[in-house]
Motif scaffolding. Structure first.
Motif, mmCIF file in Angstrom:
data_model
loop_
_atom_site.group_PDB
_atom_site.id
_atom_site.type_symbol
_atom_site.label_atom_id
_atom_site.label_comp_id
_atom_site.label_asym_id
_atom_site.label_seq_id
_atom_site.Cartn_x
_atom_site.Cartn_y
_atom_site.Cartn_z
ATOM 1 N N GLY A 110 0.774 -1.278 -0.055
ATOM 2 C CA GLY A 110 0.052 0.036 -0.071
ATOM 3 C C GLY A 110 0.813 1.210 0.049
ATOM 4 O O GLY A 110 1.901 1.139 -0.543
ATOM 5 N N PHE A 111 0.203 2.359 0.436
ATOM 6 C CA PHE A 111 1.018 3.598 0.331
ATOM 7 C C PHE A 111 1.971 3.630 1.601
ATOM 8 O O PHE A 111 1.791 2.962 2.723
ATOM 9 C CB PHE A 111 0.074 4.611 0.804
ATOM 10 C CG PHE A 111 -0.811 5.023 -0.385
ATOM 11 C CD1 PHE A 111 -0.696 5.463 -1.714
ATOM 12 C CD2 PHE A 111 -2.228 4.805 -0.333
ATOM 13 C CE1 PHE A 111 -1.251 5.972 -2.560
ATOM 14 C CE2 PHE A 111 -3.212 5.131 -1.383
ATOM 15 C CZ PHE A 111 -2.472 5.534 -2.526
ATOM 16 N N TYR A 112 3.160 4.160 1.107
ATOM 17 C CA TYR A 112 4.469 4.099 2.073
ATOM 18 C C TYR A 112 3.778 4.950 3.596
ATOM 19 O O TYR A 112 2.870 5.692 3.386
ATOM 20 C CB TYR A 112 5.665 4.793 1.520
ATOM 21 C CG TYR A 112 6.170 3.896 0.623
ATOM 22 C CD1 TYR A 112 6.588 2.497 0.924
ATOM 23 C CD2 TYR A 112 6.426 4.160 -0.762
ATOM 24 C CE1 TYR A 112 7.106 1.532 -0.037
ATOM 25 C CE2 TYR A 112 7.181 3.489 -1.622
ATOM 26 C CZ TYR A 112 7.380 2.012 -1.278
ATOM 27 O OH TYR A 112 7.770 1.235 -2.322
ATOM 28 N N ASP A 113 4.523 4.579 4.488
ATOM 29 C CA ASP A 113 4.187 5.212 5.844
ATOM 30 C C ASP A 113 4.050 6.867 5.955
ATOM 31 O O ASP A 113 3.216 7.365 6.764
ATOM 32 C CB ASP A 113 4.940 4.649 7.081
ATOM 33 C CG ASP A 113 4.487 4.809 8.323
ATOM 34 O OD1 ASP A 113 3.305 4.524 8.473
ATOM 35 O OD2 ASP A 113 5.082 5.589 9.105
ATOM 36 N N ALA A 114 5.135 7.699 5.133
ATOM 37 C CA ALA A 114 5.309 8.920 5.500
ATOM 38 C C ALA A 114 5.702 9.717 4.431
ATOM 39 O O ALA A 114 6.683 9.071 3.836
ATOM 40 C CB ALA A 114 6.121 9.177 6.810
ATOM 41 N N LEU A 115 5.252 10.990 4.129
ATOM 42 C CA LEU A 115 5.576 11.541 2.900
ATOM 43 C C LEU A 115 5.862 13.016 3.209
ATOM 44 O O LEU A 115 5.045 13.546 3.876
ATOM 45 C CB LEU A 115 4.588 11.521 1.890
ATOM 46 C CG LEU A 115 3.579 10.184 1.650
ATOM 47 C CD1 LEU A 115 2.406 10.572 1.114
ATOM 48 C CD2 LEU A 115 4.407 9.174 1.187
#
Length: 457
Positions: free
Chosen positions: A395-400
């Motif tokens: 899924g989407f990575y943890d932090a952006l």
């Protein structure tokens, strides 16, 4: 194995051609993804994120790893360290995966049985598990020097998952009923009353070496409401309602009259009374506890969580720190991996009063039950416009921090779990229905003075 959508199979097929074919592929891909309905988009995200708890679970125990790093580089050799609370979310995710057809029921029951057997043999402290467990041995992995015993809050997240599993399987085949009974016994073995230390409040930790030295009473408001609900619901080691009212609610002191952006906070958020705390406070207790039409003498809990989420959203729109990108489709502050000043990866409890310029996808995604329009805008933006940077195999990575061209290409169970579970609750309400219709849950909530018109009490 997780079923791969026809859409993704088509993309894989197109990618095998020439450069001209690849150009056509990119055009087709962009058009196709732009045409995903909201339901299709949510299914893609839920299915991919579910892989954290299925394909990337700790292999010996079947439980959720504390973290999953696709690059294979782990701190302190903690590849096999599992997280108790994140595994509670993982139990619910497995039920969701069965219901959505990502795995078969037989596959799910086999994994759930394996997990139950591991937990039965793992270290326990007056029935409570530790924050971290060694997935190879079942022995406690200290979270800190004195945090080497029972963690009641993490245990409560796990217990909510156990009740959900039991309710899902209890009317099934003989094998399913047997697994349901294992979870029933595990949950009933938690000695919630012990963790009051003979006072009218629950305590987070107890250690066989350090006893009550951590001295962390659970006082609201933060992520710990579910701990009191389950402690009151226990048919074997129940607490007195006074612990909830005098301890958690601080004899009414939990209530706040403050507003932000003309939105009432309703509760005093511990250490974050101006804007509210990190958004996981609106998620962890409510993966099973349905806040819709739920109230007690202190608050309406759906209003509480909607308001906290909207304040977080409005803060990102106001963007007082002028962070690049913050806006209606790029928002959400909660605890996650974080960007250190030197650009390395750290960890931080992001919230409006602690804005590090880092968006955590779980913040908006797991809030979809409160702010569907705003949450879908974030999901669609990341998936359609930033997929190459932000999307991985769980899924989407943890932090952006897209303005800094920085992404923590890592995952945490406590962030991926609420995404799967809250998307499921938004789509079907399944996990809420299972948990809220458990007889102990209903009795415990009523004992504490809760009312739910949705569930008839």
């Amino acid at each position: 194995m997780i079923k791969i959508s026809v859409l993704l199979l088509a993309f894989t097929f197109f990618s095998c051609g020439s450069n001209t074919d690849k150009s056509k592929e990119n055009a087709v891909k962009n058009v196709s993804e732009a045409k995903l309905t909201d339901e299709q988009l949510l299914d893609v995200v839920q299915k991919q994120t579910f892989r954290y708890f299925w394909d990337y679970a700790e292999p010996n125990s079947g439980l959720a790893r504390e973290r999953y790093h696709p690059d294979g580089v782990y701190p302190e050799n903690d590849y096999n360290i599992v997280t108790t609370g994140g595994s509670g979310f993982g139990l619910m995710a497995i039920i969701s995966g069965i219901s959505q057809g990502y795995i078969t029921k037989d596959q799910g029951v086999e994994r759930l049985n394996k997990i139950a057997d591991f937990l039965d043999k793992a270290d326990r402290f007056h029935g409570a598990w530790s924050h971290w467990i060694d997935g190879n041995t079942g022995k406690v992995k200290p979270f800190g020097t004195k945090d080497n015993g029972g963690d009641l809050v993490e245990t409560s997240f796990l217990a909510a998952g156990m009740i959900t599993v039991r309710e899902y399987l209890k009317e099934g085949s003989e094998k399913e009923k047997a697994v349901a009974q294992k979870y029933d016994a595990l949950w009933k073995g938690i000695d919630w009353k012990w963790y009051t230390n003979n006072k009218n409040v629950l305590y987070w930790h107890w250690s066989p070496n350090y006893k009550w030295e951590m001295n962390f009473p659970l006082e609201g408001y933060n992520e710990c409401l579910i701990t009191y609900v389950l402690a009151a619901s226990s048919p074997t080691h129940s607490i007195d309602a006074k612990a909830y009212h005098e301890g958690w609610a601080r004899s009414g002191g939990i209530v706040s009259s403050k507003t932000k952006y003309n939105i009432p906070l309703l509760f005093k958020h511990n250490g974050a009374e101006e804007f509210g705390g990190p958004l996981f406070w609106a998620h962890y207790s409510y993966v099973g506890l349905d806040p819709n039409q739920l109230s007690d003498q202190y608050a309406n809990y759906f209003d509480l969580n909607v308001n906290q989420t909207k304040i977080n959203y409005e803060y990102c729109l106001a963007n007082p720190n002028k962070v690049a990108g913050y806006g209606a489709d790029y928002w959400g502050l909660t605890a996650s991996y974080s960007r250190n000043p030197d650009g390395s990866v750290g960890y931080n409890a992001h919230m409006p009063s602690n804005d590090q310029g880092v968006i955590s996808p779980t913040a908006a995604i797991s809030s979809i039950v409160y702010t569907p329009k705003e949450s879908l805008a974030l999901i669609r933006n990341l998936y359609e416009n930033h997929k190459n940077e932000t999307w991985g195999n769980a899924g989407f990575y943890d932090a952006l921090s897209l303005g800094n061209k920085w992404v923590a290409k890592r995952y945490l169970a406590i962030d991926q779990g609420p995404e799967v579970v809250m998307i499921e609750n938004y789509r079907t309400g399944l996990l809420w229905k299972l948990f809220m219709n458990a007889p102990e849950t209903r009795q415990g909530l009523q004992k504490l003075g809760f009312h739910s018109t949705k569930y008839g009490f």
